[in-house]
Design an enzyme around this catalytic site. Structure first.
Site, PDB file in Angstrom:
ATOM      1  N   HIS A 100       0.843  -1.196   0.000  1.00  0.00           N
ATOM      2  CA  HIS A 100       0.000   0.000   0.000  1.00  0.00           C
ATOM      3  C   HIS A 100       0.875   1.241   0.000  1.00  0.00           C
ATOM      4  O   HIS A 100       1.825   1.337   0.779  1.00  0.00           O
ATOM      5  CB  HIS A 100      -0.890   0.013   1.245  1.00  0.00           C
ATOM      6  CG  HIS A 100      -1.704   1.254   1.363  1.00  0.00           C
ATOM      7  ND1 HIS A 100      -2.427   1.766   0.314  1.00  0.00           N
ATOM      8  CD2 HIS A 100      -1.907   2.108   2.396  1.00  0.00           C
ATOM      9  CE1 HIS A 100      -3.037   2.873   0.694  1.00  0.00           C
ATOM     10  NE2 HIS A 100      -2.728   3.112   1.954  1.00  0.00           N
ATOM     11  N   HIS A 102       0.704   5.811  -1.014  1.00  0.00           N
ATOM     12  CA  HIS A 102      -0.018   6.997  -1.487  1.00  0.00           C
ATOM     13  C   HIS A 102       0.854   7.695  -2.531  1.00  0.00           C
ATOM     14  O   HIS A 102       0.955   8.927  -2.533  1.00  0.00           O
ATOM     15  CB  HIS A 102      -0.312   7.962  -0.333  1.00  0.00           C
ATOM     16  CG  HIS A 102      -1.057   7.364   0.805  1.00  0.00           C
ATOM     17  ND1 HIS A 102      -0.887   7.770   2.104  1.00  0.00           N
ATOM     18  CD2 HIS A 102      -1.982   6.368   0.842  1.00  0.00           C
ATOM     19  CE1 HIS A 102      -1.687   7.054   2.899  1.00  0.00           C
ATOM     20  NE2 HIS A 102      -2.348   6.199   2.154  1.00  0.00           N
ATOM     21  N   ASP A 125       1.398  -5.006 -20.696  1.00  0.00           N
ATOM     22  CA  ASP A 125       2.255  -6.066 -20.146  1.00  0.00           C
ATOM     23  C   ASP A 125       1.926  -6.349 -18.682  1.00  0.00           C
ATOM     24  O   ASP A 125       1.657  -7.478 -18.294  1.00  0.00           O
ATOM     25  CB  ASP A 125       3.733  -5.641 -20.190  1.00  0.00           C
ATOM     26  CG  ASP A 125       4.328  -5.594 -21.581  1.00  0.00           C
ATOM     27  OD1 ASP A 125       3.722  -6.139 -22.515  1.00  0.00           O
ATOM     28  OD2 ASP A 125       5.414  -4.994 -21.716  1.00  0.00           O
ATOM     29  N   HIS A 165      -7.868   7.870  -1.982  1.00  0.00           N
ATOM     30  CA  HIS A 165      -6.963   7.300  -0.993  1.00  0.00           C
ATOM     31  C   HIS A 165      -5.585   7.000  -1.571  1.00  0.00           C
ATOM     32  O   HIS A 165      -4.653   7.775  -1.348  1.00  0.00           O
ATOM     33  CB  HIS A 165      -7.627   6.042  -0.388  1.00  0.00           C
ATOM     34  CG  HIS A 165      -6.831   5.412   0.697  1.00  0.00           C
ATOM     35  ND1 HIS A 165      -7.285   4.367   1.452  1.00  0.00           N
ATOM     36  CD2 HIS A 165      -5.579   5.665   1.145  1.00  0.00           C
ATOM     37  CE1 HIS A 165      -6.371   4.024   2.331  1.00  0.00           C
ATOM     38  NE2 HIS A 165      -5.323   4.792   2.156  1.00  0.00           N
ATOM     39  N   TYR A 219       7.879 -13.804 -21.515  1.00  0.00           N
ATOM     40  CA  TYR A 219       8.969 -12.865 -21.270  1.00  0.00           C
ATOM     41  C   TYR A 219       9.830 -13.273 -20.095  1.00  0.00           C
ATOM     42  O   TYR A 219       9.367 -13.898 -19.137  1.00  0.00           O
ATOM     43  CB  TYR A 219       8.327 -11.485 -21.001  1.00  0.00           C
ATOM     44  CG  TYR A 219       9.280 -10.427 -20.528  1.00  0.00           C
ATOM     45  CD1 TYR A 219      10.059  -9.713 -21.428  1.00  0.00           C
ATOM     46  CD2 TYR A 219       9.407 -10.131 -19.178  1.00  0.00           C
ATOM     47  CE1 TYR A 219      10.929  -8.735 -20.993  1.00  0.00           C
ATOM     48  CE2 TYR A 219      10.267  -9.153 -18.731  1.00  0.00           C
ATOM     49  CZ  TYR A 219      11.023  -8.460 -19.646  1.00  0.00           C
ATOM     50  OH  TYR A 219      11.880  -7.499 -19.201  1.00  0.00           O
TER      51      TYR A 219
HETATM   52 ZN   LIG Z   1      -3.454   4.662   3.033  1.00  0.00          ZN
END
Ligand SMILES: [Zn+2]
Length: 222
Positions: A100, A102, A125, A165, A219
């Site tokens: 995660h 930002h 791809d 977010h 690939y």
């Molecule tokens: Zn966050």
């Protein structure tokens, strides 16, 4: 050291080390962003401790949780994103890593609630199409995890822009999920820049399919 101990040691080291990629590629500021890995064959995950600076992370301060976010081993509280990531592991058994961030450009698309259109061969791809947008969701219950799983289940993309977010990405391994987060930010930036001087050209659906198939199946090193 038993095999089980060795697995935990390896994952603690790997998850710790991969956080350095988040700072290296400038995907995070302060402590906002994290990597986790599933512990193979166990209903457990390894994740960053909450609120600890990236240069203070060590294999030993990584936190082991069950797939409901309860701490099993560790001296710190786990990342505040643990519940969302645990939800993903519970509902997507093929996922071995979740990231995660930002990151700036990708999160700018998320702020507009706009998918990143597949206008680059590298997007075909890696993402097999647009990078999709997930629903607006508040932290505190399953809604972030549910939004990630619902959106990624309907897409070939390993990354989702959660509306207002930021980015959640998945992979067979934590490293693959980090790669998806890095690529997501890269294409978000390039397509943003392309938009400044005109309208990026779409890629035909059949070309997206063949690029995706080649990259995913042919690939690289076999
Ligand atoms: Zn966050």
């Amino acid at each position: 050291m038993t095999d089980v101990d060795a697995t935990f040691r390896r994952l603690r080291e790997e998850v710790c080390r991969l956080h350095a990629e988040l700072t290296r590629y400038e995907l995070v500021v302060w402590t906002a962003g994290n990597v986790s890995a599933r512990v193979p064959d166990r209903d457990l995950l390894v994740i960053k401790p909450s609120g600890v600076a990236y240069d203070q992370l060590t294999p030993d301060n990584m936190v082991v949780c069950d797939l409901f976010g309860t701490v099993v081993d560790g001296d710190h509280a786990p990342s505040s994103d643990t519940d969302a990531q645990a939800y993903v592991y519970r509902h997507m058994p093929h996922v071995g890593g979740v990231v995660h961030t930002h990151s700036t450009y990708a999160t700018a698309w998320a702020a507009r609630g706009e998918p990143i259109p597949c206008v680059l061969t590298m997007m075909a791809d890696e993402f097999g199409g647009d990078v999709p947008v997930g629903p607006f969701a508040l932290i505190g219950d399953d809604s972030i995890g549910r939004g990630i799983v619902q959106t990624l289940s309907q897409s070939r993309s390993p990354a989702v822009l959660m509306r207002n977010h930021g980015v959640f990405s998945i992979g067979r391994t934590a490293r693959a999920a980090v790669k998806a987060a890095v690529m997501c930010e890269d294409v978000a930036r390039t397509v943003h820049i392309a938009r400044q001087l005109g309208q990026p050209l779409p890629i035909a659906e059949q070309h997206i399919d063949s690029l995706y198939d080649r990259y995913q199946n042919v690939y690289g090193q076999r």
